[in-house]
Write a protein that holds these residues in place. Structure first.
Motif, PDB file in Angstrom:
ATOM      1  N   HIS A  75      12.715   4.862   5.555  1.00  0.00           N
ATOM      2  CA  HIS A  75      11.695   3.934   6.176  1.00  0.00           C
ATOM      3  C   HIS A  75      10.460   4.744   6.010  1.00  0.00           C
ATOM      4  CE1 HIS A  75      10.207   1.284   9.884  1.00  0.00           C
ATOM      5  NE2 HIS A  75       9.792   0.966   8.572  1.00  0.00           N
ATOM      6  N   TYR A  76       9.475   4.022   5.388  1.00  0.00           N
ATOM      7  CA  TYR A  76       7.999   4.862   5.382  1.00  0.00           C
ATOM      8  C   TYR A  76       7.319   4.096   6.413  1.00  0.00           C
ATOM      9  CZ  TYR A  76       9.551   6.333   0.817  1.00  0.00           C
ATOM     10  OH  TYR A  76      10.258   6.802  -0.152  1.00  0.00           O
ATOM     11  N   PHE A 102       0.717  -1.099   0.154  1.00  0.00           N
ATOM     12  CA  PHE A 102       0.023  -0.147   0.042  1.00  0.00           C
ATOM     13  C   PHE A 102       0.874   1.347   0.005  1.00  0.00           C
ATOM     14  CE2 PHE A 102      -2.757  -3.539   1.546  1.00  0.00           C
ATOM     15  CZ  PHE A 102      -3.920  -3.176   1.217  1.00  0.00           C
ATOM     16  N   ALA A 103       1.588   1.423  -1.177  1.00  0.00           N
ATOM     17  CA  ALA A 103       2.513   2.472  -1.253  1.00  0.00           C
ATOM     18  C   ALA A 103       1.924   4.053  -1.244  1.00  0.00           C
ATOM     19  CB  ALA A 103       3.171   2.477  -2.700  1.00  0.00           C
ATOM     20  N   ASP A 104       1.451   4.413  -0.346  1.00  0.00           N
ATOM     21  CA  ASP A 104       0.776   5.792  -0.254  1.00  0.00           C
ATOM     22  C   ASP A 104       1.756   6.724   0.207  1.00  0.00           C
ATOM     23  OD1 ASP A 104       1.116   4.167   2.386  1.00  0.00           O
ATOM     24  OD2 ASP A 104       0.653   6.438   3.181  1.00  0.00           O
ATOM     25  N   TYR A 105       2.932   6.407   0.075  1.00  0.00           N
ATOM     26  CA  TYR A 105       4.264   7.655  -0.143  1.00  0.00           C
ATOM     27  C   TYR A 105       4.339   7.724  -1.586  1.00  0.00           C
ATOM     28  CZ  TYR A 105       6.731   3.220  -1.044  1.00  0.00           C
ATOM     29  OH  TYR A 105       6.765   1.852  -1.625  1.00  0.00           O
ATOM     30  N   ALA A 106       4.011   7.187  -2.655  1.00  0.00           N
ATOM     31  CA  ALA A 106       4.313   6.976  -4.022  1.00  0.00           C
ATOM     32  C   ALA A 106       3.479   8.395  -4.487  1.00  0.00           C
ATOM     33  CB  ALA A 106       3.974   5.970  -4.755  1.00  0.00           C
ATOM     34  N   ARG A 107       3.897   9.570  -4.291  1.00  0.00           N
ATOM     35  CA  ARG A 107       3.239  10.915  -4.734  1.00  0.00           C
ATOM     36  C   ARG A 107       3.885  11.753  -5.843  1.00  0.00           C
ATOM     37  NH1 ARG A 107       1.253  12.452   1.498  1.00  0.00           N
ATOM     38  NH2 ARG A 107       0.460  10.409   2.104  1.00  0.00           N
ATOM     39  N   LEU A 108       4.603  11.008  -6.368  1.00  0.00           N
ATOM     40  CA  LEU A 108       5.549  11.837  -7.387  1.00  0.00           C
ATOM     41  C   LEU A 108       5.240  11.006  -8.816  1.00  0.00           C
ATOM     42  CD1 LEU A 108       8.914  12.495  -5.556  1.00  0.00           C
ATOM     43  CD2 LEU A 108       6.712  13.797  -5.567  1.00  0.00           C
ATOM     44  N   PRO A 109       4.869  11.615  -9.820  1.00  0.00           N
ATOM     45  CA  PRO A 109       4.561  10.933 -11.066  1.00  0.00           C
ATOM     46  C   PRO A 109       5.724  10.408 -11.638  1.00  0.00           C
ATOM     47  CG  PRO A 109       3.531  13.178 -11.083  1.00  0.00           C
ATOM     48  CD  PRO A 109       4.541  13.015 -10.056  1.00  0.00           C
ATOM     49  N   ARG A 123       9.051  14.255  -1.665  1.00  0.00           N
ATOM     50  CA  ARG A 123       8.107  13.157  -1.062  1.00  0.00           C
ATOM     51  C   ARG A 123       7.500  13.965   0.353  1.00  0.00           C
ATOM     52  NH1 ARG A 123       9.168   7.082  -2.598  1.00  0.00           N
ATOM     53  NH2 ARG A 123       8.544   7.131  -4.927  1.00  0.00           N
ATOM     54  N   ARG A 124       8.680  14.156   0.978  1.00  0.00           N
ATOM     55  CA  ARG A 124       8.448  14.705   2.466  1.00  0.00           C
ATOM     56  C   ARG A 124       7.535  15.958   2.483  1.00  0.00           C
ATOM     57  NH1 ARG A 124      13.159  14.781   6.742  1.00  0.00           N
ATOM     58  NH2 ARG A 124      12.123  12.787   7.471  1.00  0.00           N
ATOM     59  N   GLN A 125       7.767  17.093   1.433  1.00  0.00           N
ATOM     60  CA  GLN A 125       7.027  18.104   1.216  1.00  0.00           C
ATOM     61  C   GLN A 125       5.569  17.772   0.837  1.00  0.00           C
ATOM     62  OE1 GLN A 125       9.484  20.227  -1.776  1.00  0.00           O
ATOM     63  NE2 GLN A 125      10.974  20.662  -0.245  1.00  0.00           N
ATOM     64  N   GLN A 126       5.451  16.606   0.113  1.00  0.00           N
ATOM     65  CA  GLN A 126       4.043  16.238   0.020  1.00  0.00           C
ATOM     66  C   GLN A 126       3.332  15.525   1.057  1.00  0.00           C
ATOM     67  OE1 GLN A 126       2.687  17.139  -2.946  1.00  0.00           O
ATOM     68  NE2 GLN A 126       4.696  18.125  -3.111  1.00  0.00           N
ATOM     69  N   GLN A 163      26.354   7.925  -3.099  1.00  0.00           N
ATOM     70  CA  GLN A 163      26.131   9.146  -3.992  1.00  0.00           C
ATOM     71  C   GLN A 163      24.716   9.013  -4.189  1.00  0.00           C
ATOM     72  OE1 GLN A 163      28.230   8.827  -7.783  1.00  0.00           O
ATOM     73  NE2 GLN A 163      27.441  10.768  -8.670  1.00  0.00           N
ATOM     74  N   GLY A 164      24.137   7.744  -4.596  1.00  0.00           N
ATOM     75  CA  GLY A 164      22.664   7.571  -4.809  1.00  0.00           C
ATOM     76  C   GLY A 164      21.746   7.777  -3.713  1.00  0.00           C
ATOM     77  N   TYR A 165      22.153   7.242  -2.763  1.00  0.00           N
ATOM     78  CA  TYR A 165      21.467   7.769  -1.438  1.00  0.00           C
ATOM     79  C   TYR A 165      21.283   9.385  -1.129  1.00  0.00           C
ATOM     80  CZ  TYR A 165      20.243   7.658   3.519  1.00  0.00           C
ATOM     81  OH  TYR A 165      19.571   7.686   4.820  1.00  0.00           O
ATOM     82  N   HIS A 166      22.486  10.026  -1.151  1.00  0.00           N
ATOM     83  CA  HIS A 166      22.437  11.304  -0.929  1.00  0.00           C
ATOM     84  C   HIS A 166      21.735  12.152  -1.809  1.00  0.00           C
ATOM     85  CE1 HIS A 166      24.757  11.151   2.854  1.00  0.00           C
ATOM     86  NE2 HIS A 166      25.438  10.315   2.206  1.00  0.00           N
ATOM     87  N   LYS A 167      21.881  11.829  -3.145  1.00  0.00           N
ATOM     88  CA  LYS A 167      21.246  12.314  -4.230  1.00  0.00           C
ATOM     89  C   LYS A 167      19.591  12.260  -4.026  1.00  0.00           C
ATOM     90  CE  LYS A 167      20.833  12.733  -9.238  1.00  0.00           C
ATOM     91  NZ  LYS A 167      21.458  12.187 -10.435  1.00  0.00           N
ATOM     92  N   ALA A 168      19.324  11.085  -3.757  1.00  0.00           N
ATOM     93  CA  ALA A 168      17.904  10.984  -3.528  1.00  0.00           C
ATOM     94  C   ALA A 168      17.175  11.440  -2.409  1.00  0.00           C
ATOM     95  CB  ALA A 168      17.572   9.183  -3.526  1.00  0.00           C
ATOM     96  N   ARG A 169      18.102  11.467  -1.391  1.00  0.00           N
ATOM     97  CA  ARG A 169      17.751  12.343   0.126  1.00  0.00           C
ATOM     98  C   ARG A 169      17.278  13.580  -0.060  1.00  0.00           C
ATOM     99  NH1 ARG A 169      20.630  11.092   5.790  1.00  0.00           N
ATOM    100  NH2 ARG A 169      19.391  12.663   6.966  1.00  0.00           N
ATOM    101  N   ASP A 170      18.178  14.373  -1.002  1.00  0.00           N
ATOM    102  CA  ASP A 170      18.269  15.730  -1.091  1.00  0.00           C
ATOM    103  C   ASP A 170      17.331  16.224  -2.261  1.00  0.00           C
ATOM    104  OD1 ASP A 170      20.273  15.835   0.883  1.00  0.00           O
ATOM    105  OD2 ASP A 170      21.900  16.015  -0.484  1.00  0.00           O
ATOM    106  N   GLY A 171      16.902  15.157  -2.967  1.00  0.00           N
ATOM    107  CA  GLY A 171      16.051  15.455  -4.308  1.00  0.00           C
ATOM    108  C   GLY A 171      14.669  14.710  -4.188  1.00  0.00           C
ATOM    109  N   GLU A 172      14.554  13.653  -4.602  1.00  0.00           N
ATOM    110  CA  GLU A 172      13.234  12.770  -4.767  1.00  0.00           C
ATOM    111  C   GLU A 172      12.562  12.798  -3.470  1.00  0.00           C
ATOM    112  OE1 GLU A 172      11.433   8.339  -5.769  1.00  0.00           O
ATOM    113  OE2 GLU A 172      13.043   9.411  -7.133  1.00  0.00           O
ATOM    114  N   LEU A 173      13.461  12.086  -2.400  1.00  0.00           N
ATOM    115  CA  LEU A 173      12.763  11.800  -1.031  1.00  0.00           C
ATOM    116  C   LEU A 173      12.612  13.259  -0.307  1.00  0.00           C
ATOM    117  CD1 LEU A 173      15.301   8.901   0.121  1.00  0.00           C
ATOM    118  CD2 LEU A 173      12.886   8.944  -0.671  1.00  0.00           C
ATOM    119  N   GLN A 174      13.341  14.430  -0.363  1.00  0.00           N
ATOM    120  CA  GLN A 174      12.951  15.345   0.049  1.00  0.00           C
ATOM    121  C   GLN A 174      11.382  15.942  -0.404  1.00  0.00           C
ATOM    122  OE1 GLN A 174      14.298  16.672   2.720  1.00  0.00           O
ATOM    123  NE2 GLN A 174      12.792  18.540   2.957  1.00  0.00           N
TER     124      GLN A 174
END
Length: 415
Positions: A193-194, A51-58, A162-165, A149-160
């Motif tokens: 961790h969602y 139930f991926a209710d965190y998936a809020r980015l197209p 999602r948090r804003q959403q 590199q992949g983790y920090h790029k996602a943390r500062d980009g896509e994951l951030q």
């Protein structure tokens, strides 16, 4: 017309069609489900169980568009396109590129966020009503990365983003992840961790529980294939292989097969077949307590009743094309790296997700045929968005103000 006693037919008995049936039935409609297969045996059978209710980015985003050429050249990538299917992707590709434009992306993100925010409450209503709580686990969902590199790029980009959403999450280092899931091998550097997200122990059992509740409430199931449909001024006439019927309202929730049904009505939607694979591994030790994703590879390991399900990949191909063994071989290899051992394979599966270019489902009544309502195109989020889709379809058919703005999901948006 008294909308409480409407005769409604639903084509498609996957989790979306079942959810529509239950919400309409709760509202007093007399509902007939039609599918050529048993309920829950289509694409709903093979999902990752999230139930991926965190998936809020197209998915339709400029960064992904830029990465696609490299991904298509990498045989280990979760993305592949079969040459025979390329002509089908031309309209899809054009609308995909338009969806990545900044304004369109922001509107798509807002629409997907609204759906996902409303989804858990709708889910719980159906889970409680059908007595399916023992099939649901809330231990959160882990998404891990194998490079700093992949983790920090996602943390500062896509994951951030999602948090804003409004997504609730926590970032974990390698040691914190290992404390949650000691059976994992050291393939990762950490991840996200969602914490509030859930999964099901068996997608098929969940669909069957919904179906049993539907039948117990007086619902009717017709196992047959719809050959012809004709909207009327006051209803819709259907012709199946064995019978003809006329109903007040029709819902098309047939996944990827919805496209051919709509062609009978003169409507063309750039819906494509995006195939996903899963492999079930024997797991005698119950190694995992929650789903674990290796986000660099695009796969998830989900603990289920019958073992660990590896699910993922996006293969654009004809639904009837032969499975590609390279897909499942890669998934098993990734799982071996994640778990540090190669577990025996119990079964494998391939099925077609119904995917739209803008990553948004199609939910709405046809302007040209208002007795026909559409509910398909959920892509990777069929299980996640099924219940809220059912709620919205019920509101539309009963002429109630919808709980959400449905304009982003209207059927004619690709015209």
């Amino acid at each position: 017309m008294n909308t409480d006693r409407l005769e409604v037919a639903i084509i498609g008995a996957g989790v979306v069609g079942l959810s529509c049936a239950l919400f309409l039935q709760r509202a007093g409609c007399r509902v007939t489900l039609i599918d050529q297969n048993e309920p829950g045996l289509g694409t709903s059978f093979g999902n990752a169980g999230l139930f991926a209710d965190y998936a809020r980015l197209p998915f339709a985003s400029w960064p992904l568009l830029c990465k696609m050429p490299k991904m298509l050249l990498d045989k280990q990538s979760p993305l592949s396109i079969k040459a025979h299917y390329l002509p089908n992707l031309l309209p899809y590709g054009w609308h995909f590129m338009k969806a990545t434009l900044p304004g369109n992306y922001r509107r798509g993100r807002a629409a997907l966020t609204a759906l996902n925010q409303a989804a858990p409450a709708a889910d719980q209503l159906l889970i409680d009503a059908s007595g399916a709580n023992e099939l649901i686990v809330q231990q959160g969902i882990l998404g891990l990365f194998s490079s700093e590199q992949g983790y920090h790029k996602a943390r500062d980009g896509e994951l951030q983003e999602r948090r804003q959403q409004g997504v609730i999450m926590e970032f974990l280092g390698r040691e914190q992840v290992q404390q949650l899931e000691p059976a994992l091998h050291g393939f990762h550097v950490g991840g996200v961790h969602y914490t509030n997200s859930r999964h099901t122990l068996c997608p098929l059992s969940l669909s069957r529980r919904y179906f049993e509740h539907f039948i117990a409430g007086g619902g009717r199931f017709v196992r047959d294939r719809v050959q012809y449909l004709q909207p009327l001024e006051q209803g819709v006439r259907l012709q199946t292989t064995l019978q003809q019927m006329q109903v007040d309202r029709l819902v098309i929730a047939a996944g990827a097969a919805s496209k051919s049904l709509l062609q009978q009505l003169g409507l063309s939607i750039p819906l494509v077949s995006e195939r996903g694979y899963h492999v079930t591994l024997a797991d005698d030790r119950q190694r995992l307590s929650r789903p674990v994703g290796w986000l660099d590879k695009g796969i998830f390991l989900t603990p289920m009743h019958d073992g660990i399900r590896i699910a993922g990949t996006a293969e654009f191909a004809d639904p009837m094309a032969a499975p590609d063994p390279a897909r499942t071989d890669a998934m098993q290899s990734h799982a071996e790296q994640m778990l540090g051992e190669r577990l025996p394979v119990k079964s494998s599966w391939v099925g077609s997700r119904p995917s739209t270019p803008d990553s948004l489902p199609v939910i709405g009544q046809l302007t040209s045929h208002p007795t026909v309502t559409l509910a398909f195109g959920h892509g990777h989020l069929g299980l996640t968005l099924a219940a809220i889709t059912g709620q919205l379809v019920s509101e539309l058919i009963r002429q109630q103000p919808p709980s959400l703005d449905l304009s982003p999901f209207r059927p004619e948006r690709f015209g």
